[in-house]
Design a protein around this motif. Structure first.
Motif, mmCIF file in Angstrom:
data_model
loop_
_atom_site.group_PDB
_atom_site.id
_atom_site.type_symbol
_atom_site.label_atom_id
_atom_site.label_comp_id
_atom_site.label_asym_id
_atom_site.label_seq_id
_atom_site.Cartn_x
_atom_site.Cartn_y
_atom_site.Cartn_z
ATOM 1 N N LEU A 1 0.852 -1.169 0.000
ATOM 2 C CA LEU A 1 0.000 0.000 0.000
ATOM 3 C C LEU A 1 0.894 1.226 0.000
ATOM 4 N N GLY A 2 0.745 2.059 -1.012
ATOM 5 C CA GLY A 2 1.620 3.209 -1.168
ATOM 6 C C GLY A 2 2.917 2.772 -1.813
ATOM 7 N N VAL A 3 2.965 2.739 -3.138
ATOM 8 C CA VAL A 3 4.110 2.120 -3.825
ATOM 9 C C VAL A 3 5.081 3.112 -4.447
ATOM 10 N N TYR A 4 4.748 4.377 -4.497
ATOM 11 C CA TYR A 4 5.584 5.439 -5.054
ATOM 12 C C TYR A 4 6.068 5.076 -6.456
ATOM 13 N N LYS A 5 7.259 4.550 -6.618
ATOM 14 C CA LYS A 5 7.772 4.184 -7.948
ATOM 15 C C LYS A 5 7.936 2.672 -8.103
ATOM 16 N N CYS A 6 7.212 1.913 -7.297
ATOM 17 C CA CYS A 6 7.127 0.438 -7.407
ATOM 18 C C CYS A 6 8.455 -0.285 -7.208
ATOM 19 N N ASP B 1 1.607 -16.219 -6.772
ATOM 20 C CA ASP B 1 0.260 -15.977 -7.288
ATOM 21 C C ASP B 1 0.130 -14.555 -7.831
ATOM 22 N N THR B 2 -0.204 -13.615 -6.957
ATOM 23 C CA THR B 2 -0.505 -12.253 -7.390
ATOM 24 C C THR B 2 0.098 -11.241 -6.431
ATOM 25 N N VAL B 3 0.625 -10.169 -6.990
ATOM 26 C CA VAL B 3 1.068 -9.035 -6.189
ATOM 27 C C VAL B 3 0.252 -7.819 -6.641
ATOM 28 N N TYR B 4 -0.279 -7.103 -5.655
ATOM 29 C CA TYR B 4 -1.047 -5.896 -5.927
ATOM 30 C C TYR B 4 -0.250 -4.698 -5.453
ATOM 31 N N ALA B 5 -0.269 -3.656 -6.247
ATOM 32 C CA ALA B 5 0.337 -2.383 -5.871
ATOM 33 C C ALA B 5 -0.788 -1.358 -5.826
ATOM 34 N N VAL B 6 -0.869 -0.618 -4.731
ATOM 35 C CA VAL B 6 -1.951 0.339 -4.535
ATOM 36 C C VAL B 6 -1.360 1.719 -4.291
ATOM 37 N N ASP B 7 -1.852 2.698 -5.039
ATOM 38 C CA ASP B 7 -1.398 4.069 -4.822
ATOM 39 C C ASP B 7 -2.457 5.031 -5.344
ATOM 40 N N ILE B 8 -2.581 6.184 -4.709
ATOM 41 C CA ILE B 8 -3.545 7.188 -5.177
ATOM 42 C C ILE B 8 -2.978 7.981 -6.361
ATOM 43 N N GLN B 9 -1.667 7.900 -6.561
ATOM 44 C CA GLN B 9 -1.032 8.571 -7.694
ATOM 45 C C GLN B 9 -1.071 7.645 -8.911
ATOM 46 N N LYS B 10 -1.802 8.044 -9.930
ATOM 47 C CA LYS B 10 -1.963 7.205 -11.122
ATOM 48 C C LYS B 10 -0.618 6.889 -11.778
ATOM 49 N N LYS C 1 6.047 -5.067 -16.139
ATOM 50 C CA LYS C 1 4.942 -5.816 -16.727
ATOM 51 C C LYS C 1 5.059 -7.282 -16.363
ATOM 52 N N SER C 2 3.983 -7.826 -15.817
ATOM 53 C CA SER C 2 3.930 -9.229 -15.428
ATOM 54 C C SER C 2 2.469 -9.629 -15.266
ATOM 55 N N SER C 3 2.160 -10.867 -15.626
ATOM 56 C CA SER C 3 0.793 -11.360 -15.433
ATOM 57 C C SER C 3 0.468 -11.492 -13.944
ATOM 58 N N LYS C 4 1.489 -11.498 -13.090
ATOM 59 C CA LYS C 4 1.299 -11.632 -11.642
ATOM 60 C C LYS C 4 1.117 -10.282 -10.947
ATOM 61 N N ALA C 5 1.424 -9.184 -11.621
ATOM 62 C CA ALA C 5 1.428 -7.860 -10.994
ATOM 63 C C ALA C 5 0.249 -7.019 -11.474
ATOM 64 N N HIS C 6 -0.444 -6.434 -10.511
ATOM 65 C CA HIS C 6 -1.623 -5.623 -10.816
ATOM 66 C C HIS C 6 -1.553 -4.315 -10.043
ATOM 67 N N PHE C 7 -1.816 -3.214 -10.738
ATOM 68 C CA PHE C 7 -1.806 -1.895 -10.113
ATOM 69 C C PHE C 7 -3.239 -1.434 -9.884
ATOM 70 N N TYR C 8 -3.501 -0.921 -8.675
ATOM 71 C CA TYR C 8 -4.799 -0.361 -8.339
ATOM 72 C C TYR C 8 -4.605 1.110 -8.029
#
Length: 150
Positions: free
Chosen positions: A1-6, A18-27, A35-42
């Motif tokens: 939560l809060g990934v800045y520049k990942c 399985d899956t890694v989620y990255a969450v940030d309010i900055q688009k 890029k990875s099928s396992k990585a998702h940005f919210y």
């Protein structure tokens, strides 16, 4: 939560099964994710993402809380995500050991350390330990017994 520049997310992608989620309010933060099928940005708030995970009945092995460093936000993130964390799951809390008063300002560690101090008082379902180096990393293990299979 809060990934800045990942940076941390990108280092974890090869190790995630399985899956890694990255969450940030900055688009724009999502533009830094490999890029990875396992990585998702919210792109949104941690509150909204927690609600989405609850709706989807997602469970979490490990989470890194590093979005808004203010006490109230850290406590809210902990409260929102703790029920989603599996038994023996790990919660990392960042920025809880500022090296001086200047580092407790907004934009730095803020008063995150106060949230960790408060959470440390209620450890019947988890254990906590802070690495005492600036900016600090607190490791929390969710557990109801020392060894879950016993």
């Amino acid at each position: 939560l809060g990934v800045y520049k990942c940076e941390i997310v990108n280092k974890m992608i090869p190790w995630v099964q399985d899956t890694v989620y990255a969450v940030d309010i900055q688009k724009d933060a999502g533009l830094f994710m490999k890029k990875s099928s396992k990585a998702h940005f919210y792109n949104g708030t941690t509150d909204n993402f927690a609600a989405e995970l609850k709706r989807k009945n997602v469970t979490i092995d490990m989470i890194f809380i590093d979005a808004d460093h203010r006490k109230e936000s850290v406590l809210t993130d902990f409260k929102n995500y703790f029920p989603l964390v599996k038994e023996d799951g790990i919660i990392f809390l960042h920025d809880g050991y500022p090296k001086n008063r200047e580092e407790t300002g907004d934009g730095y560690c803020s008063n995150c350390w106060e949230a960790i101090q408060e959470l440390s008082k209620h450890t019947d379902t988890y254990e906590m330990m802070t690495i005492p180096l600036h900016p600090g990393l607190t490791i929390c293990r969710k557990r109801t017994k020392q060894i879950p299979w016993m």
